[in-house]
Design an enzyme around this catalytic site. Structure first.
Site, PDB file in Angstrom:
ATOM      1  N   ALA A 195       0.851  -1.188   0.000  1.00  0.00           N
ATOM      2  CA  ALA A 195       0.000   0.000   0.000  1.00  0.00           C
ATOM      3  C   ALA A 195       0.885   1.236   0.000  1.00  0.00           C
ATOM      4  CB  ALA A 195      -0.886  -0.002   1.240  1.00  0.00           C
ATOM      5  N   GLY A 241       1.326  -5.361   0.948  1.00  0.00           N
ATOM      6  CA  GLY A 241       0.287  -5.699  -0.024  1.00  0.00           C
ATOM      7  C   GLY A 241       0.848  -6.347  -1.277  1.00  0.00           C
ATOM      8  N   GLU A 278       1.028  -9.855  -0.569  1.00  0.00           N
ATOM      9  CA  GLU A 278      -0.357 -10.357  -0.449  1.00  0.00           C
ATOM     10  C   GLU A 278      -1.011 -10.529  -1.820  1.00  0.00           C
ATOM     11  OE1 GLU A 278      -1.155  -7.235   2.416  1.00  0.00           O
ATOM     12  OE2 GLU A 278      -1.818  -8.752   3.850  1.00  0.00           O
ATOM     13  N   GLU A 308       4.682  -4.736   7.601  1.00  0.00           N
ATOM     14  CA  GLU A 308       3.675  -3.869   8.215  1.00  0.00           C
ATOM     15  C   GLU A 308       3.954  -3.560   9.678  1.00  0.00           C
ATOM     16  OE1 GLU A 308       3.020  -6.355   6.148  1.00  0.00           O
ATOM     17  OE2 GLU A 308       1.387  -5.865   4.796  1.00  0.00           O
TER      18      GLU A 308
HETATM   19  N1  DAK Z   1       4.470   3.755  -0.242  1.00  0.00           N
HETATM   20  C1  DAK Z   1       4.797   4.955  -0.722  1.00  0.00           C
HETATM   21  N2  DAK Z   1       5.987   5.236  -1.301  1.00  0.00           N
HETATM   22  C2  DAK Z   1       6.884   4.238  -1.377  1.00  0.00           C
HETATM   23  C3  DAK Z   1       6.613   2.948  -0.880  1.00  0.00           C
HETATM   24  C4  DAK Z   1       5.327   2.704  -0.299  1.00  0.00           C
HETATM   25  N3  DAK Z   1       4.940   1.506   0.161  1.00  0.00           N
HETATM   26  N4  DAK Z   1       7.704   2.192  -1.093  1.00  0.00           N
HETATM   27  C5  DAK Z   1       8.613   2.971  -1.693  1.00  0.00           C
HETATM   28  N5  DAK Z   1       8.119   4.210  -1.871  1.00  0.00           N
HETATM   29  C6  DAK Z   1       8.766   5.366  -2.487  1.00  0.00           C
HETATM   30  C7  DAK Z   1       9.698   6.059  -1.503  1.00  0.00           C
HETATM   31  O1  DAK Z   1       8.989   6.928  -0.660  1.00  0.00           O
HETATM   32  C8  DAK Z   1      10.618   6.796  -2.457  1.00  0.00           C
HETATM   33  O2  DAK Z   1       9.956   7.944  -2.945  1.00  0.00           O
HETATM   34  P1  DAK Z   1      10.708   9.378  -2.994  1.00  0.00           P
HETATM   35  O3  DAK Z   1      11.221   9.619  -1.615  1.00  0.00           O
HETATM   36  O4  DAK Z   1      11.805   9.136  -4.020  1.00  0.00           O
HETATM   37  O5  DAK Z   1       9.646  10.314  -3.448  1.00  0.00           O
HETATM   38  C9  DAK Z   1      10.732   5.835  -3.633  1.00  0.00           C
HETATM   39  O6  DAK Z   1       9.601   4.952  -3.546  1.00  0.00           O
HETATM   40  C10 DAK Z   1      11.976   4.984  -3.563  1.00  0.00           C
HETATM   41  O7  DAK Z   1      12.032   4.400  -2.271  1.00  0.00           O
HETATM   42  P2  DAK Z   1      13.382   4.402  -1.391  1.00  0.00           P
HETATM   43  O8  DAK Z   1      14.131   5.666  -1.551  1.00  0.00           O
HETATM   44  O9  DAK Z   1      13.001   4.012  -0.010  1.00  0.00           O
HETATM   45  O10 DAK Z   1      14.205   3.230  -2.113  1.00  0.00           O
HETATM   46  P3  DAK Z   1      15.062   2.058  -1.489  1.00  0.00           P
HETATM   47  O11 DAK Z   1      15.625   1.311  -2.659  1.00  0.00           O
HETATM   48  O12 DAK Z   1      16.008   2.569  -0.443  1.00  0.00           O
HETATM   49  O13 DAK Z   1      14.005   1.120  -0.724  1.00  0.00           O
HETATM   50  C11 DAK Z   1      11.950  -0.120  -0.425  1.00  0.00           C
HETATM   51  C12 DAK Z   1      12.944   0.557  -1.420  1.00  0.00           C
HETATM   52  C13 DAK Z   1      10.758  -0.594  -1.235  1.00  0.00           C
HETATM   53  C14 DAK Z   1      12.651  -1.317   0.231  1.00  0.00           C
HETATM   54  C15 DAK Z   1      11.569   0.918   0.680  1.00  0.00           C
HETATM   55  O14 DAK Z   1      11.110   2.112   0.048  1.00  0.00           O
HETATM   56  C16 DAK Z   1      10.500   0.435   1.578  1.00  0.00           C
HETATM   57  O15 DAK Z   1      10.790  -0.276   2.563  1.00  0.00           O
HETATM   58  N6  DAK Z   1       9.247   0.825   1.315  1.00  0.00           N
HETATM   59  C17 DAK Z   1       8.147   0.582   2.219  1.00  0.00           C
HETATM   60  C18 DAK Z   1       7.598  -0.815   2.014  1.00  0.00           C
HETATM   61  C19 DAK Z   1       6.500  -1.112   2.998  1.00  0.00           C
HETATM   62  O16 DAK Z   1       6.584  -0.851   4.227  1.00  0.00           O
HETATM   63  N7  DAK Z   1       5.370  -1.699   2.487  1.00  0.00           N
HETATM   64  C20 DAK Z   1       4.245  -2.038   3.301  1.00  0.00           C
HETATM   65  C21 DAK Z   1       3.214  -0.931   3.231  1.00  0.00           C
HETATM   66  S1  DAK Z   1       1.772  -1.312   4.240  1.00  0.00           S
HETATM   67  C22 DAK Z   1      -5.525  -3.429   3.303  1.00  0.00           C
HETATM   68  C23 DAK Z   1      -4.963  -3.636   2.066  1.00  0.00           C
HETATM   69  C24 DAK Z   1      -3.608  -3.561   1.921  1.00  0.00           C
HETATM   70  C25 DAK Z   1      -2.782  -3.254   2.975  1.00  0.00           C
HETATM   71  C26 DAK Z   1      -3.352  -3.056   4.212  1.00  0.00           C
HETATM   72  C27 DAK Z   1      -4.725  -3.136   4.377  1.00  0.00           C
HETATM   73  N8  DAK Z   1      -6.926  -3.431   3.432  1.00  0.00           N
HETATM   74  C28 DAK Z   1      -7.780  -3.432   2.256  1.00  0.00           C
HETATM   75  C29 DAK Z   1      -7.547  -3.373   4.753  1.00  0.00           C
HETATM   76  C30 DAK Z   1      -1.362  -3.132   2.760  1.00  0.00           C
HETATM   77  C31 DAK Z   1      -0.537  -2.499   3.599  1.00  0.00           C
HETATM   78  C32 DAK Z   1       0.849  -2.307   3.207  1.00  0.00           C
HETATM   79  O17 DAK Z   1       1.302  -2.794   2.204  1.00  0.00           O
END
Ligand code: DAK
Length: 258
Positions: free
Chosen positions: A63, A108, A111, A131
């Site tokens: 997400a 996600g 998932e 998460e």
């Molecule tokens: N959201 C928004 N932006 C993201 C992102 C994300 N999940 N992942 C990466 N980005 C963006 C970064 O903010 C950055 O943008 P700028 O700063 O350049 O504008 C760009 O992508 C590059 O990221 P990094 O600079 O961090 O690049 P790295 O190579 O150092 O790292 C990374 C890449 C993917 C490992 C890291 O960015 C990261 O850890 N991202 C977060 C991943 C994460 O935590 N994902 C889980 C999100 S929670 C539901 C349905 C679905 C869900 C929940 C409920 N329902 C229907 C109830 C799902 C929840 C989730 O997925």
């Protein structure tokens, strides 16, 4: 378009197209994905789906933390009817789906891959449920599907530490069917899709439905459910007649999904 949707040779292709954000899902992308999946479900001309991410870094980073998580907190608020239906929750999709995982699949993203039937990983793929690092838990089936797909200890490792696993480890624990170099990813996914296209399309759908529905049934209920679907295939589909005829006549079946 945040989601590219194409159809070729009975295969539907879904490409999450936000490479600048590691293909994170914002509300618009989710809406488009849901619409495309419903179209795929209802279009008799496409029999297998392949989902991937744009670029060479990410399948989907989950997400969008900046837009989607606030949207869920403020709009969806746990009321699932507000959530666009997907195979992760709310959309029954019995056509086979293949995930071609071309980089990180986080939250996600993992998932989405878990809601597919076959997972092909590029060597640079990583799977994770980070998460908990955000103070939340998986909300698209991760806590339910992951421990049903792989050993509990590995699922617990991923869900409780938030640390990702490599493509090779995902293969080792049975999360993915094949790991290939990135340039071969789509051809490999298409190879699997074409293999599935050789079998009776309604039979493939019934097999998927029986497996998925059966996971939440007792063995006895599951056996009855299987029998109902078997009976429907053998008694009520032209494909079954065609499959039997083709075997006897020593030719390839001409499936019509009827
Ligand atoms: N959201 C928004 N932006 C993201 C992102 C994300 N999940 N992942 C990466 N980005 C963006 C970064 O903010 C950055 O943008 P700028 O700063 O350049 O504008 C760009 O992508 C590059 O990221 P990094 O600079 O961090 O690049 P790295 O190579 O150092 O790292 C990374 C890449 C993917 C490992 C890291 O960015 C990261 O850890 N991202 C977060 C991943 C994460 O935590 N994902 C889980 C999100 S929670 C539901 C349905 C679905 C869900 C929940 C409920 N329902 C229907 C109830 C799902 C929840 C989730 O997925």
């Amino acid at each position: 378009m945040a989601l590219l949707y194409e159809k070729r040779d009975r295969i539907a292709y879904f490409t999450i197209n936000r490479p600048e954000a590691y293909n994170a899902m914002d509300p618009e992308t989710l809406q488009e994905l849901s619409q495309a999946l419903i179209d795929f479900r209802d279009d008799d001309g496409v029999w297998v789906g392949i989902i991937t991410g744009a670029g060479d870094k990410a399948f989907c980073a989950g997400a969008d933390i900046k837009t989607m998580l606030p949207y869920m907190r403020e709009v969806v608020k746990g009321e699932t009817w507000r959530e666009p239906p997907t195979p992760m929750r709310g959309l029954e999709l019995w056509k086979p789906m293949i995930a071609a995982v071309n980089g990180v699949a986080l939250g996600g993203g993992t998932e989405i891959a878990l809601a597919c039937d076959i997972r092909i990983a590029a060597e640079n793929a990583r799977f994770g449920q980070p998460e908990v690092k955000l103070g939340i838990i998986p909300g698209w089936g991760g806590t339910q599907r992951l421990p049903r797909h792989i050993p509990y200890a590995i699922a617990a490792q991923m869900i409780l530490t938030g640390e990702p696993i490599s493509a090779q480890d995902a293969y080792r624990v049975g999360l993915v069917n094949e790991v290939v170099p990135l340039p071969q990813l789509m051809a490999t996914a298409e190879k699997w899709a074409n293999k599935i296209l050789e079998v009776g399309p309604l039979a493939a759908r019934a097999g998927k439905e029986a497996m998925l529905m059966g996971t939440s049934m007792t063995l006895e209920e599951g056996l009855r459910y299987e029998l109902m679907l078997f009976d429907n295939c053998i008694s009520h589909t032209e494909d079954a007649q065609e499959g039997i005829n083709a075997f006897i006549e020593k030719r390839k079946p001409q499936w019509r999904a009827k």
